[in-house]
Each structure stands twice: as C-alpha cells, then as structure tokens.
Design an enzyme around this catalytic site. Structure first.
Site, PDB file in Angstrom:
ATOM      1  N   SER A  87      20.107  64.825 111.468  1.00 65.14           N
ATOM      2  CA  SER A  87      20.471  64.145 112.704  1.00 65.14           C
ATOM      3  C   SER A  87      19.917  64.900 113.912  1.00 65.14           C
ATOM      4  O   SER A  87      18.708  65.005 114.075  1.00 65.14           O
ATOM      5  CB  SER A  87      21.990  63.963 112.779  1.00 65.14           C
ATOM      6  OG  SER A  87      22.347  63.142 113.879  1.00 65.14           O
ATOM      7  N   HIS A 191      24.526  56.767 114.025  1.00 64.66           N
ATOM      8  CA  HIS A 191      23.627  56.289 112.956  1.00 64.66           C
ATOM      9  C   HIS A 191      24.050  54.931 112.409  1.00 64.66           C
ATOM     10  O   HIS A 191      24.118  54.718 111.200  1.00 64.66           O
ATOM     11  CB  HIS A 191      23.533  57.330 111.841  1.00 64.66           C
ATOM     12  CG  HIS A 191      22.976  58.633 112.325  1.00 64.66           C
ATOM     13  ND1 HIS A 191      21.674  58.775 112.730  1.00 64.66           N
ATOM     14  CD2 HIS A 191      23.555  59.847 112.502  1.00 64.66           C
ATOM     15  CE1 HIS A 191      21.465  60.015 113.126  1.00 64.66           C
ATOM     16  NE2 HIS A 191      22.593  60.685 113.014  1.00 64.66           N
TER      17      HIS A 191
END
Length: 281
Positions: A87, A191
């Site tokens: 991430s 996400h």
C-alpha cells in the site's frame, strides 16, 4: 541468494520509528523530509499512537521510516535485487528504486494521504482482517455484506474494506464461518471503490511528475508484477492502487518465480515477513 526489500504499510507505525538510525544517508533523508514536511521527525519521534494513526500523518511518517530502514539494511547487508511496498509502502519502494526523488516522493505521499483522508472523512469505513478463512470465503462474505476484498495478505488472511454501518454484519458473518475478524489501525476503508474519485484526482497529480524506469524491479500491488511502461503508465498503476486490492500473496509468489529467495522487511515491525512465512508455509 537473491533478496527483496518489503516496504511496510499503514498500520505498522509506532512512535519513535526510525529515529534510532543515525547514518549519514539517513540524516540526509530526514533533512530532505524536513524541507517538504517541517516537523516530521518530531512527529515520528514523539507523536502519540493516536496522532500517528491519522492518515494524513501516518503516510508521510511511514514513507520516511521505510526509506530509513531500507538505507540501514542496505548499509549493513547489501542492496536487494527487487522491492515491493505494501500500500503506502509502494511509494518509498519506487523512491528507493530511483523511479522518483525523495522530495517528489514525499510530496506524492502527502497528496495521497490528503486525498485518502478526505475520502474517509466523507465515507467513513473500516478495514477488517479476516483470519482463518480462504480468500474465496472472505470474498463471499464481502459480497453478502456489501464489503470489498481489499488486501490479499496470505492464504488464510484477507482484509475487507467496509462502511461503518456494515461492520457488525461483517463480523457476524465471519464468526458464523468460524473465522476471526480483527479491525486494523487505519482511519478508513481503503483499496476499494469508495476511493475511485480520489484515485482519479491522484492520477492527475501524479502526471505532473516524471517517473523514471526503476533501477531494480518494483512489484506493483495492482498487478503483482513489476512496474513497466512510460511515466504516464507508472502514474496510472500507482493511482489505481488506491482504489484496488493489494495483491500481496500473488506478488510474493511472482517474486519467488523470478528467483527471489530472501524477503527483508524494511519498516517498523515484522508484519510482512510474517505474511511471507504464511504464504510459503
């Protein structure tokens, strides 16, 4: 033995991270970070866990910490043959691989954090790690509760992104299947499609920078494969990561197929190396 550095993501932050490191290159990194984000070292050194958990703070601090730990590991044990970041860790991974400069990378991470913080303040949400169930079982729960599969961490660990009003139903569904539901230390649902508009704005911002071809392979969360293409394609890959699942299991498997045998986590903790052990276990 070919090795990779794994750049840690949001949720791994801890007060004091990387501030114990004092090499000349780490000092240069902190100096560069202070030029873009005055006071960042003080925040990393003495910020409370609550302050560090705020996305607008977490991401810049993790960016600096990850790079500092990577520099330290390289100086002690040598450079890796590949990198990936989880991430937010993907941006320092790109900087480490010389696709971006440090100051541009930090500007990018600050924009990313601001956009994600704004989106989360608008939509709310949470990230719930589903432990003990397969990805298919986690995906079924997500579909039935209006959540989204956000992080494919390991064969029996999938993180779901969910709006606040559906957290209880998700937890109940996980319990019904004999799994465990563990909330993550993040301030929103990442996400997933809730960040689609933010990702578009992020891509427009990224296109004001020039991405260079990485000096070593940088495996992307979006595809599980190394970054490729021109600057615009690299910007698109990084932007779409924001609203798409992190495919960590697939990424690590692809690294292994390409000859990577050692995985060194660079960040405050051992979350990612723990996931690698589960992937290959």
């Amino acid at each position: 033995m070919k090795k990779a550095f794994l750049f840690a993501g949001q949720g791994a932050q801890t007060p004091g991270m990387a501030c114990e490191l004092d090499s000349a290159r780490v000092k240069e990194l902190f100096d560069a970070a202070e030029r873009v984000h005055p006071g960042i070292r003080a925040l990393m050194e003495s910020g409370t866990p609550e302050a560090l958990a705020i996305t607008a703070n977490t991401q810049p601090c993790m960016f600096v910490a990850d790079l500092a730990y990577a520099i330290d590991r390289e100086e002690k044990e040598g450079a890796p043959e590949a990198v990936c970041g989880f991430s937010v860790g993907e941006v320092p991974a790109l900087v480490y691989a010389k696709a971006l400069g440090v100051e541009d990378g930090l500007k990018i991470i600050e924009k990313r954090a601001a956009l994600m913080q704004k989106a989360c303040e608008k939509t709310g949400g949470a990230m719930i790690a589903v432990i003990g169930l397969t990805p298919a079982e986690a995906e079924e729960i997500a579909q039935n509760t209006g959540a989204w599969a956000a992080n494919y961490n390991a064969p029996k660990q999938t993180v779901l992104a969910v709006t606040n009003d559906k957290v209880d139903a998700l937890k109940a569904a996980v319990a019904e299947k004999k799994g465990r539901a563990i909330p993550l230390k993040v301030s929103g649902a990442f996400h997933c499609p809730l960040l689609s508009e933010a990702a578009k704005e992020f891509e427009a911002y990224l296109n004001t920078f020039t991405f260079k071809a990485p000096a070593i392979p940088v495996y992307a969360n979006l595809t599980g494969q190394p970054y490729e293409g021109d600057s615009a394609q690299m910007a698109h890959t990084l932007a779409m990561q924001m609203c798409s699942p992190v495919r960590f299991t697939q990424t690590v498997a692809n690294m292994k197929e390409n000859g990577i045998e050692q995985y060194d986590e660079v960040g405050p903790g051992k979350v990612l190396t723990g996931l690698v052990a589960k992937i290959f276990g």
